[in-house]
Design a protein around this motif. Structure first.
Motif, PDB file in Angstrom:
ATOM      1  N   ILE A 137       0.840  -1.202   0.000  1.00  0.00           N
ATOM      2  CA  ILE A 137       0.000   0.000   0.000  1.00  0.00           C
ATOM      3  C   ILE A 137       0.873   1.250   0.000  1.00  0.00           C
ATOM      4  O   ILE A 137       0.647   2.186  -0.779  1.00  0.00           O
ATOM      5  N   ASN A 138       1.859   1.276   0.857  1.00  0.00           N
ATOM      6  CA  ASN A 138       2.711   2.460   0.987  1.00  0.00           C
ATOM      7  C   ASN A 138       3.573   2.703  -0.245  1.00  0.00           C
ATOM      8  O   ASN A 138       4.093   3.813  -0.436  1.00  0.00           O
ATOM      9  N   ALA A 139       3.725   1.686  -1.096  1.00  0.00           N
ATOM     10  CA  ALA A 139       4.538   1.827  -2.310  1.00  0.00           C
ATOM     11  C   ALA A 139       3.755   2.449  -3.465  1.00  0.00           C
ATOM     12  O   ALA A 139       4.342   2.827  -4.480  1.00  0.00           O
ATOM     13  N   VAL A 140       2.451   2.569  -3.335  1.00  0.00           N
ATOM     14  CA  VAL A 140       1.620   3.119  -4.409  1.00  0.00           C
ATOM     15  C   VAL A 140       1.953   4.591  -4.632  1.00  0.00           C
ATOM     16  O   VAL A 140       2.036   5.376  -3.676  1.00  0.00           O
ATOM     17  N   ASN A 142       0.723   6.199  -7.883  1.00  0.00           N
ATOM     18  CA  ASN A 142      -0.183   6.771  -8.882  1.00  0.00           C
ATOM     19  C   ASN A 142      -1.395   5.856  -9.075  1.00  0.00           C
ATOM     20  O   ASN A 142      -1.479   4.776  -8.474  1.00  0.00           O
ATOM     21  N   ALA A 143      -2.315   6.286  -9.920  1.00  0.00           N
ATOM     22  CA  ALA A 143      -3.578   5.560 -10.112  1.00  0.00           C
ATOM     23  C   ALA A 143      -3.356   4.177 -10.716  1.00  0.00           C
ATOM     24  O   ALA A 143      -4.038   3.208 -10.344  1.00  0.00           O
ATOM     25  N   ASP A 144      -2.425   4.058 -11.659  1.00  0.00           N
ATOM     26  CA  ASP A 144      -2.159   2.753 -12.269  1.00  0.00           C
ATOM     27  C   ASP A 144      -1.687   1.743 -11.234  1.00  0.00           C
ATOM     28  O   ASP A 144      -2.131   0.584 -11.223  1.00  0.00           O
ATOM     29  N   GLN A 145      -0.790   2.177 -10.356  1.00  0.00           N
ATOM     30  CA  GLN A 145      -0.301   1.277  -9.307  1.00  0.00           C
ATOM     31  C   GLN A 145      -1.409   0.954  -8.303  1.00  0.00           C
ATOM     32  O   GLN A 145      -1.469  -0.163  -7.784  1.00  0.00           O
ATOM     33  N   LEU A 149      -2.797  -2.823  -7.542  1.00  0.00           N
ATOM     34  CA  LEU A 149      -2.826  -3.382  -6.194  1.00  0.00           C
ATOM     35  C   LEU A 149      -4.233  -3.870  -5.839  1.00  0.00           C
ATOM     36  O   LEU A 149      -4.398  -4.919  -5.210  1.00  0.00           O
ATOM     37  N   LEU A 150      -5.261  -3.113  -6.240  1.00  0.00           N
ATOM     38  CA  LEU A 150      -6.636  -3.549  -5.998  1.00  0.00           C
ATOM     39  C   LEU A 150      -6.890  -4.906  -6.647  1.00  0.00           C
ATOM     40  O   LEU A 150      -7.518  -5.799  -6.051  1.00  0.00           O
ATOM     41  N   ALA A 151      -6.400  -5.072  -7.873  1.00  0.00           N
ATOM     42  CA  ALA A 151      -6.577  -6.341  -8.577  1.00  0.00           C
ATOM     43  C   ALA A 151      -5.826  -7.464  -7.874  1.00  0.00           C
ATOM     44  O   ALA A 151      -6.346  -8.577  -7.722  1.00  0.00           O
TER      45      ALA A 151
END
Length: 332
Positions: A137-140, A142-145, A149-151
């Motif tokens: 989570i903390n590595a996100v 931008n929106a693509d990342q 992660l959600l997927a």
């Protein structure tokens, strides 16, 4: 603890399916079932034309007390408790069965149960089992990342924003369809976030205090946790404002919104939906059903605003909230 954290409902479902598959015929035969309508629950002194609910349930309402460990009680609560009791009886029988293959699904269910009950180990580990997820989570950035992660997390715990699944088409049960639904909120429904009633305002204040306290288990200072709790409430309020209220959700016509893949892409263009569906294992999608299109549009707005730290705070809270029952007893 297991190397990944199961969704609470999935863990229960796993135990139920696996253990019911080995339920003995003797136990089934020995369980006395109540079949049909229990007329003893009725209050026949009431005219059903005047108060049908009282006519059907009056005696039950008068004589039934809410169990001390519950906040509510009804037929579905009783059904769940009976199912839990059945699973527990089968589980205890399986634990004492020395012939079970250690590589079988039954053995996995037993190990899962023992892991949850092992509070000594859970208390020693604290939030350690959650740290790999927090790191992602903390590595996100931008929106693509975020969508990637959600997927990735969809099969394990989900991190909010939106979700997808495959189920029978609500208007054609001969085929399955992909559904895209809303994300996870910490409060029960929309009214808790948007109502100006004093009671709901008080609940929101207590919610911020609760989130503040819980985030400190992740190592945040009280000040940082409080700041993040307020961000979480603001983000969840924005999400909930776009959702249907509890009355509208009962109207299946409003939650059945079929559209083409191209229409979904137009609804939320920031999300690369083809990549998302491939990543969750659904594959190529031509058409689907969106439960609440206005909500998905709001998610698009949230992604465009690019408040990455707010996203992270919300996902950390969603991960902690979803796994709290599997961490230390203090957190639980």
């Amino acid at each position: 603890m297991n190397k990944f954290i199961l969704k609470g409902s999935f863990g229960f479902l796993f135990l139920s399916v696996v253990l019911y598959s080995c339920k003995s015929s003797q136990e089934v035969a020995s369980k006395k079932e109540t079949i049909g309508i229990n007329v003893g629950y009725m209050d026949k002194s009431v005219n059903p034309a005047d108060d049908f609910n009282r006519y059907v349930n009056g005696t039950w309402l008068d004589k039934t007390e809410i169990p001390a460990d519950r906040t509510r009680w009804g037929s579905f609560d009783e059904l769940r408790k009976n199912t839990d009791d059945d699973v527990m009886a089968i589980l205890k029988e399986a634990i004492n069965d020395k012939t079970i293959d250690p590589n079988s699904d039954q053995a996995k269910a037993i190990n899962l149960y023992k892991s949850v009950l092992d509070t000594v180990t859970r208390n020693k580990q604290g939030i350690e089992p959650l740290k790999p997820y927090l790191a992602k989570i903390n590595a996100v950035q931008n929106a693509d990342q975020l969508v990637a992660l959600l997927a990735e997390m969809e099969p394990e715990m989900g991190l909010g924003f939106f979700g997808s699944y495959i189920g029978a088409d609500a208007k054609n049960s001969n085929k399955n369809v992909v559904y895209v639904g809303t994300g996870s909120l910490g409060l029960p429904d929309r009214d808790y976030y948007v109502s100006d009633a004093p009671d709901n305002k008080e609940k929101r204040e207590k919610y911020v205090a609760h989130v503040t306290r819980m985030l400190q288990y992740l190592g945040e200072t009280e000040a940082t946790a409080n700041t993040n709790a307020k961000k979480i409430l603001a983000l969840e309020t924005k999400m909930s404002t776009a959702t249907l209220d509890r009355v509208e959700r009962r109207d299946r016509r409003k939650t059945y919104n079929p559209m083409s893949f191209a229409d979904l892409q137009k609804l939320a263009p920031t999300v690369k939906w083809d990549t998302y569906f491939q990543s969750v294992g659904i594959g190529k999608v031509d058409s689907l059903v969106v439960s609440q299109p206005k909500y998905i549009q709001t998610v698009e707005t949230i992604l465009k605003e690019n408040q990455v730290e707010d996203w992270k705070a919300y996902m950390r809270w969603t991960a902690l909230r979803g796994s709290s029952g599997l961490l230390s007893t203090e957190i639980e």
